[in-house]
Every structure is written in structure tokens, then in C-alpha cells.
Design an enzyme around this catalytic site. Structure first.
Site, short mmCIF file in Angstrom:
data_model
loop_
_atom_site.label_atom_id
_atom_site.label_comp_id
_atom_site.label_asym_id
_atom_site.label_seq_id
_atom_site.Cartn_x
_atom_site.Cartn_y
_atom_site.Cartn_z
N ASP A 1 31.59 15.47 -28.50
CA ASP A 1 31.15 16.50 -29.44
C ASP A 1 30.60 15.86 -30.70
OD1 ASP A 1 31.25 19.19 -30.90
OD2 ASP A 1 32.24 19.70 -29.01
N HIS B 1 32.22 21.26 -35.40
CA HIS B 1 32.37 21.84 -34.06
C HIS B 1 33.40 21.07 -33.23
CE1 HIS B 1 30.97 22.73 -29.86
NE2 HIS B 1 30.83 23.93 -30.36
N SER C 1 31.95 27.28 -25.97
CA SER C 1 32.43 26.01 -26.52
C SER C 1 33.94 25.92 -26.51
CB SER C 1 31.94 25.83 -27.96
OG SER C 1 30.63 25.33 -28.01
#
Length: 592
Positions: A144, A177, A333
Site C-alpha cells: 500500500d 490509506h 480497500s
């Protein structure tokens, strides 16, 4: 995370940099792609030198290997057309596939800071599963934007990772994120604060594959993700999660996922947040996850299609955020790491089971929400941690005594061949084919670990005339079956005889220096001024002979689990008919 980053030391240096595109990305009207590079996988048996010759013939390009896998990034010369080169190389029989390096975005939908409830843990039966396991002993790689290494709910679970975007050990989160995704899978449990991840005692391996663009978007490339998957597999991760995409249609990602699966692991990817059928062909190499809400309905923004393997909660997931904070997040996600966390619980409960067995139990124990069978909205169903753990704990390991089948489908028997020959093999098994090895006149010249099984055999490495090819298929239980032999007539040009004082050249194509684990294919290749038909090659591990054979190619499957962890030396010696010799050595470190 300087202490964690420093811990990986020199081993990290084996990964070649995957840097951002030198020029602006370009578009085909649907996707964005990197300038200046493409992605290729050559057929088993093709040496690095032969690959580079092919690239030079088709306009140049410098290839760079991804860790211990067979994946390659090809950097193109200035002004070269990426799309044109891909089209030329796709028609070349030496390649399994060739594709552009696509840019993908994180699959975050909406950030809701007021969600405040971990409803999903009860929905998937995680609290019941925790009576048996909380994921200890399993490492989940989070591919990520990085991970906040100072977050109190993540710090206790972190292990060293890597940055494939910048080719360094900086795994700090550049977008936020990755920190949220990591917490969804494995935020620490029983620490009296914050949130609980699905597998709260599993380890988190942060692998930064993304960057933040000028507009604030978080993007990665197929190349950085594939390099991250292979790095994770080579460094002990059993699970990798990639919340970018959708990625399931990429041949490079599928190949990297198969590489990890062959090492006993699993790769989870998010289905995407476009709210449409993505029209992606299903794959058995990775697990694509769609998102559900608290009512077990598909979240409206969740992508779907026949490629979806599983569903998991992805709406209002309360998890970790940068700076020690906690927020509610939405998107596939977060469905993907929730499913990955369930798999980690199952792996921890039954550590003897490989990734394929965990995958089967994960699918079988899922709660069916749509049409019978594999549904395009929910795949095999919504994950159920309690049922999944029960399934693996109750699993009776039955000895696999059924051998695979193998047959060479090309070239045809008695056909005339020369140069590099594409050899295709059909192999099947009741559980799964672990690998296929190709022998030319009794010498293993290549090993392929993923179907469709095919090889690039250099026929210049054998004498002219009739030569015999045999393919042997193996399953994970060690059962093996050899194909019926196929004899072909080799007709290569023969150089005129003169006094030979020139030694051969020899090279170890795989593995490269660094860490290795599981079954490792040692591939070596040699050349000689008189041709390679009379060359004798020998492979040694720590000075002990493990394999030898004649010709320009030799392969050996090294089962590292039978060897001590730590450093080992792989050496190959090539000797020509005149007695001239050459050798090459690679130092590797065996890890568990």
C-alpha cells in the site's frame, strides 16, 4: 521506522528499483500506463542472456529481475513505443506474456469519521474465532502507501518491510490509506485501547508500492505491486493484501500471486469501487474481494463480476488512521484486508495447511448470499471467520497418493527442430500440480511452476539428430508422473573443427543473491565457442554435488526446507570437450 528498516540490512538490496515513470504516463482511453517500461515473463528454460538477445533484436531494452521470481521489468530506450514493443513481443514464442505497466489507484470510497463501531467483527464471527486463534505466527504483507510505524495499535505487530516504489526501506505512509488497511487486517488485540483487527496477533509487513500525486491521489503501478508480492513471498509473508485496482486482470499480478501461492501463501486484492461489472476473467491465482454492508447486501459502490472470489464487510470499517487516530472507512480497500485477516486466523489455527488448502476451506465456509455456486456479486460468499477456523481445525489430512498426469503436446514426435524450441506440456492433478520439469536426454533443462506449462528449450545444447524430451509433473505430496517420451530431430548448424583453447561461460540465472525459501528452482546456462552440445554442467550447494547434465541448460529444484537456515553457496561448473572449465557462484540465505 528506522529500527525496523535497518533490520532487513543488505538483503533488501537484491530488489531492483521500480521507480516512477521518467515521463508522464500515457492513456489508451481506459487506463493509464507508465512510460519507459513494460513487463514480461519468459517461458521456463530461457536464460537471462537469451532474453536480453531477444530484447535487443526487437529494439533494445534492459531487463531487471523481480527478486527470485521469473518476472522481469524491461526498461526501454528513449523514444521507444511501449505499446508497439508489447505487440511485437507478444507474438514471440519465448514469452508467456508481455504487458504494459498499468497505473492503479487505491480503492478507497468514502471516509466517514463518525462510524465508530466495529460491527463487522461480529458479523463475520471473528470474536468466536478468537477463542481458538488470533493469528499468531502468520505475517500479512500490506502492499500500500506505507504504514504509520508509530501507531500504538500497529507498532507491536510490525516487522521489517520494503519500499518497491523508491527501492529503499522507507515504509512510512505517504497517503494514510495503508495505515487504515493494515489496521483492518491486524490492529493489535487485547491491548486495552483503540480497535481490534481481524487477526490482531498476526504480524504486519509494510510494503510501500504507491506514491501520492499532485492532486492528492494515491497510485501504484503493476510493476511496484508485483515486485512487492515477490518480495513478501521471499521474506516469509504467508498473506499479501493489495487494496488497489482492480488488478485481477493483470497477467503480471497473477504470475506474482502464483509465485506466492507456490510458497504456501495467498494474495488478496480489492474488487474495485466502480459499482459495475468489471468484465474481468476469473483467476485461481489470487482472491478478489467485493464489499458488503451490515445487512449483508453488496455495497452500492462495490465492483462485481465473475472474477470476484469472496465478499467481506467494507462499509463503515472502524480502523487505524495516521497519527494514532481512528476513523471509519468505506471501500473494497477494507473488505480485502478483512478477508485476508480471516485467512490469517485459519493459517494460525492450522499451520500445517498450505495456501491452497486454506483457500479451499475459506471458500467452502463462506456464507452464501447470492445465487448457488460462485456468484458474480459475492463470489463464494461472505467470509465467516468462525466457520473457517472450525473447518481447518476439523480437517482430516488425508494422504494424497494419486499421481498427476503429464503429456507433451508440442513439438510433435519425429518433427524437425532447431534453435529455441517452445515445448508445451499438459499436466493435471486431483489436488494441484506443484511443478513440471522438462528433461532433454535425461537432463533437467527447465522447471515451470504455473500453468499453462511451457518451456523455451535451447536445442543447440544437444547433439544433432534424434533427441528425447520427457516432462515430469509433481504434486505437493511428492507424487510424480513422467510423460511418454517425445523424440525430435535436432538440426542445428555445426561449426568447423579447430583447436579449442577457449573456456565456456556459465551463469546462474536463478536464484540471485538474497533470501530464498521453499522450493527454489536453480537454473543455470552456459555458452561455448564450439556450441553447448558437449558441455558438462554440475551444480553444487555448499560444495556438495546435487545435479549434473550435458548441454547449455540445467535446472534443479532445491527443497530448502531440508537444509539449515542461514547462508549457503550455490556453484555451477561448466566443462567443454577440450577440458576447458568455467564456474560461477551465488550466495543465498535460507529463511523459513
Amino acid at each position: 521506522m528506522p529500527p525496523l528498516a535497518a533490520a532487513i540490512g543488505a538483503a533488501a538490496a537484491i530488489l531492483v528499483a521500480v521507480t516512477p515513470a521518467a515521463a508522464a504516463d500515457f492513456s489508451d482511453g481506459v487506463h493509464q500506463y507508465a512510460r519507459g517500461r513494460i513487463l514480461v515473463e519468459a517461458r521456463a528454460g530461457l536464460s537471462g542472456d537469451e532474453l536480453e538477445k531477444i530484447l535487443k533484436t526487437h529494439g533494445g531494452g534492459k531487463r531487471r529481475k523481480m527478486g527470485q521470481s521469473n518476472l522481469n521489468i524491461v526498461e526501454l530506450p528513449a523514444g521507444a513505443s511501449e505499446a508497439a514493443l508489447v505487440e511485437r513481443l507478444r507474438r514471440h514464442p519465448a514469452f508467456k506474456y508481455v504487458e504494459l505497466d498499468r497505473r492503479v489507484k487505491s480503492t478507497l470510497a468514502v471516509n466517514d469519521p463518525y462510524a465508530g463501531s466495529e460491527w463487522h467483527l461480529g458479523k463475520i464471527g471473528a470474536t468466536t474465532a478468537w477463542d481458538s486463534t488470533q493469528g499468531a505466527g502468520v505475517t500479512i504483507a500490506i502492499l500500500d502507501s506505507g504504514v504509520d510505524g508509530s501507531h500504538p495499535d500497529l507498532l507491536p505487530n510490525l516487522v521489517p518491510g520494503y519500499n518497491t516504489h523508491g527501492n529503499n526501506t522507507d515504509t512510512a505512509d505517504v497517503c494514510g490509506h495503508g495505515t487504515a488497511v493494515a489496521g483492518s487486517a491486524a490492529a493489535r488485540t487485547n491491548n486495552g485501547a483503540g480497535v481490534a483487527g481481524v487477526a490482531g496477533l498476526a504480524k504486519i509487513m509494510p510494503i510501500r508500492v504507491a506514491y501520492k500525486d499532485a492532486g492528492g491521489g494515491c497510485y501504484a503501478y503493476t510493476s511496484t505491486i508485483a515486485a512487492g508480492i515477490t518480495w513478501a513471498a521471499d521474506h516469509g509473508a504467508r498473506i499479501a493484501n493489495v487494496s488497489y485496482g482492480p488488478l485481477a486482470g493483470s497477467a503480471t499480478i497473477q504470475s506474482a500471486a502464483q509465485y506466492m501461492k507456490n510458497k504456501g501463501g495467498l494474495v488478496f486484492v480489492s474488487a474495485g469501487n466502480n459499482g459495475v461489472d468489471e468484465n474481468i476473467v476469473p483467476s485461481n491465482t489470487l482472491i478478489a474481494v467485493s464489499a458488503t454492508d451490515s445487512a449483508d447486501a453488496r455495497a452500492g459502490w462495490s465492483s462485481y463480476g465473475s472474477f470476484v472470489s469472496l465478499a467481506a464487510p467494507g462499509a463503515g470499517i472502524w480502523t487505524t488512521s495516521q497519527g494514532g487516530a481512528y476513523d471509519g472507512w468505506n471501500g473494497t480497500s477494507f473488505a480485502s484486508p478483512v478477508a485476508a485477516g480471516v485467512a490469517a486466523l485459519m493459517m494460525a489455527a492450522a499451520p500445517s495447511l498450505d495456501g491452497a488448502a486454506i483457500e479451499q476451506a475459506l471458500f467452502a465456509s463462506a456464507v452464501p448470499l447470492g445465487a448457488a455456486g460462485r456468484d458474480p456479486l459475492f463470489g463464494h460468499g461472505r467470509v465467516d471467520a468462525a466457520a473457517g477456523v472450525r473447518a481447518v481445525l476439523a480437517r482430516v489430512v488425508v494422504a494424497d497418493t494419486q499421481a498427476p498426469t503429464a503429456a507433451i503436446t508440442s513439438p510433435a514426435a519425429s518433427s524437425s527442430v532447431s534453435g529455441t524450441v517452445t515445448v508445451a506440456v499438459n499436466a493435471t492433478d486431483n489436488v494441484g500440480v506443484d511443478r513440471v520439469e522438462l528433461k532433454a536426454n535425461g537432463t533437467v533443462v527447465g522447471a515451470d511452476i504455473a500453468g499453462p506449462f511451457s518451456f523455451a528449450w535451447n536445442s543447440a545444447g544437444v547433439p544433432n539428430g534424434m533427441n528425447t524430451l520427457v516432462a515430469t509433473a509433481y504434486d505437493k505430496a511428492g507424487n510424480a508422473t513422467a510423460s511418454s517420451p517425445v523424440s525430435v530431430s535436432v538440426a542445428n548448424a555445426v561449426p568447423p573443427p579447430t583447436a579449442d583453447t577457449t573456456p565456456p561461460t556459465v551463469k546462474i540465472d536463478n536464484p540471485v543473491s538474497g533470501t530464498v525459501s521453499g522450493a527454489v528452482t536453480i537454473s543455470v546456462s552456459a555458452t561455448d565457442n564450439r556450441g553447448t552440445a558437449s558441455l558438462m554442467q554440475s551444480i553444487y550447494i555448499d560444495n556438495a554435488l546435487v545435479s549434473n547434465g550435458r548441454g547449455g541448460s540445467l535446472a534443479y529444484t532445491w527443497q530448502t526446507r531440508r537444509w539449515m537456515t542461514g547462508p549457503h553457496a550455490i556453484k555451477v561448473v561448466a566443462k567443454d570437450a577440450a577440458g576447458n572449465r568455467a564456474s560461477s557462484t551465488v550466495q543465498v540465505v535460507v529463511v523459513r
